[in-house]
Each structure stands twice: as C-alpha cells, then as structure tokens.
Design a protein around this motif. Structure first.
Motif, short mmCIF file in Angstrom:
data_model
loop_
_atom_site.label_atom_id
_atom_site.label_comp_id
_atom_site.label_asym_id
_atom_site.label_seq_id
_atom_site.Cartn_x
_atom_site.Cartn_y
_atom_site.Cartn_z
N HIS A 9 29.10 45.55 34.19
CA HIS A 9 29.22 44.98 35.45
C HIS A 9 28.25 44.61 36.13
N ARG A 10 27.86 43.37 36.93
CA ARG A 10 26.84 43.38 37.82
C ARG A 10 27.41 42.66 39.27
N ARG A 11 26.68 42.46 40.09
CA ARG A 11 27.14 42.11 41.86
C ARG A 11 27.60 40.68 41.18
N GLY A 12 28.53 40.06 41.57
CA GLY A 12 29.36 38.68 41.95
C GLY A 12 30.25 38.66 40.74
N LYS A 13 30.34 39.30 39.56
CA LYS A 13 31.14 39.39 38.31
C LYS A 13 31.62 40.66 38.11
N GLU B 256 36.51 42.04 43.22
CA GLU B 256 37.30 42.59 44.64
C GLU B 256 38.32 43.29 44.75
N ALA B 257 39.06 43.19 43.31
CA ALA B 257 39.83 44.46 43.33
C ALA B 257 39.00 45.53 42.97
N LEU B 258 38.22 45.95 42.98
CA LEU B 258 37.07 47.36 42.04
C LEU B 258 37.59 48.31 43.63
N PHE B 259 37.60 49.47 43.23
CA PHE B 259 37.73 50.33 44.14
C PHE B 259 35.31 50.69 44.46
#
Length: 225
Positions: free
Chosen positions: A43-47, A73-76
């Motif tokens: 994971h990378r920010r914005g993705k 946006e759905a990630l804990f």
C-alpha cells in the motif's frame, strides 16, 4: 464463515481481539500439507491497498495468484496491533479469487506474538478455521530469550513479559536479519518453526512469502503505473 467484522472504534476492536484469541488452538501439525497460501500486501498513500494470495505447492512451486483490493478510503486506520482489521478484508478477497482453497496459510505478520494474542495470522486462521503461521519481519510483542546466533537456521524463543513462549526468532540465512515466527491457529509452536524451516529459502524470506511480496508490489504498480 461469516462476514469479517468492521469495528467502529479501538475499544470494540480490542474486545473482539480478546474474544477471538480465546478460540486460538495452539496444537496441530502441518505434516502432509502440500498446498499453502502465502499472503502479503502492499500500500502507498493515495492508492488502494493490494493484497495477494500466492497458492504454492511444496513440490510443484507457485500455482497461481489471487488478488484483493480495498480502496484507501475504506481502510481501517494504520495502528500497530490492529493490522488485521486493515488488511484482512483484502486477503479474504484474494483467497476467494484462488481456483482452489489452500490447506494452510503463511502470513506476512504476527500470529500469537501480539499484545492480545491475535495477530493477523491468528485472526485469519480463526476466521477461516485454517492452520496458519505468522512470519513477521519485526518483533511486535515480547522479548528474545537469548541473543540470536548469526548462523543460518538458528532460532531462539520469543517470550511474553510473563515468560510464556510465543514463537521464535529465526535466522533463515547467515548474517541476514531474523524473522519472527509465531503460530497463528491450529498449529503448535515447535511445528510452526519446523514448517518454516523446511520451506525453500533462497533469500531472507521463505520462497512462498518472497513470491507473495513480489506479486503484491507488482500488482500495486499496475494499478497506477
């Protein structure tokens, strides 16, 4: 298997972890297991978060790859000790996309070497009722019983603050940083270490997890070149 829980706050998440930790079984052997799923995420920010399940046969090698994606946006939230609520939904999707189910899980993360006894390998193992092992790159909880020798294959126990065995620090290759192995579910401490030791290992990570790591990175790049 019911839906994966989505706690609304940390208090609820902690209570759920403590409850599920009581269902963890720390007995069992993986003797005879041939088909495992190695799980890693990137994971990378914005993705989106991308998770892969590499279906790996111990005699035939890599069979196929399942992919799971969860929008950012759905990630804990990323909070140490609560990784399963962030990554497990993507792993479950990846596992559903495999053509056949694995006999056991090998997870990039903690098993019972966790403040509440339920790292992501344990959480997934209990949720799916599958044998599971956590193979982490860093120690989240506990202490080493003794210094870890530099020789390949060396291992020392990870102990809780009360002195209860939680797993092993294991040096897979001479001079490389250790891995931290802890049983997730339906496997004993000694059996978890023995299984990882017998996996093909050309570099630091056992080959199934190394392939999963590479596939997760590749899948993330392909989402947004």
């Amino acid at each position: 298997m019911g839906p994966f829980p989505e706690p609304k706050d940390l208090q609820t998440a902690m209570a759920l972890q403590r409850s599920l930790a009581e269902r963890v079984v720390l007995e069992g052997s993986l003797e005879g297991v041939r088909r495992i799923a190695a799980l890693d995420a990137s994971h990378r920010r914005g993705k989106p978060l991308v998770a892969v399940a590499v279906l790996y046969h111990l005699e035939k090698g890599l069979l196929c790859v399942g992919l799971g994606v969860v929008p950012e946006e759905a990630l804990f939230p990323y909070i140490p000790g609560f990784l399963s609520f962030r990554e497990a939904p993507a792993y479950l999707e990846a596992l559903k996309n495999l053509p056949e189910p694995p006999e056991a899980l090998l997870v990039d993360g903690q098993g019972i070497a966790h403040p509440r006894g339920l790292g992501i390998a344990s959480h997934l193992g209990v949720h799916l009722d599958l044998p599971s092992i956590g193979v982490a790159k860093s120690l989240l909880y506990g202490r080493l019983e003794a210094p870890l020798p530099l020789e390949a294959g060396s291992a020392v126990r990870i102990l809780s603050p009360e002195g209860r065995p939680l797993g092993y620090a294991y040096r897979s290759r001479k001079g490389v940083k250790p891995l931290f192995i802890s049983p997730g579910h339906r496997v004993g401490l000694e059996e978890a270490l023995a299984f990882v030791k017998h996996l093909p290992t050309r570099f630091r990570l056992p080959e199934p997890l190394r392939l999963a790591h590479l596939e997760a990175g590749k899948a993330l790049r392909q989402l947004d070149p």
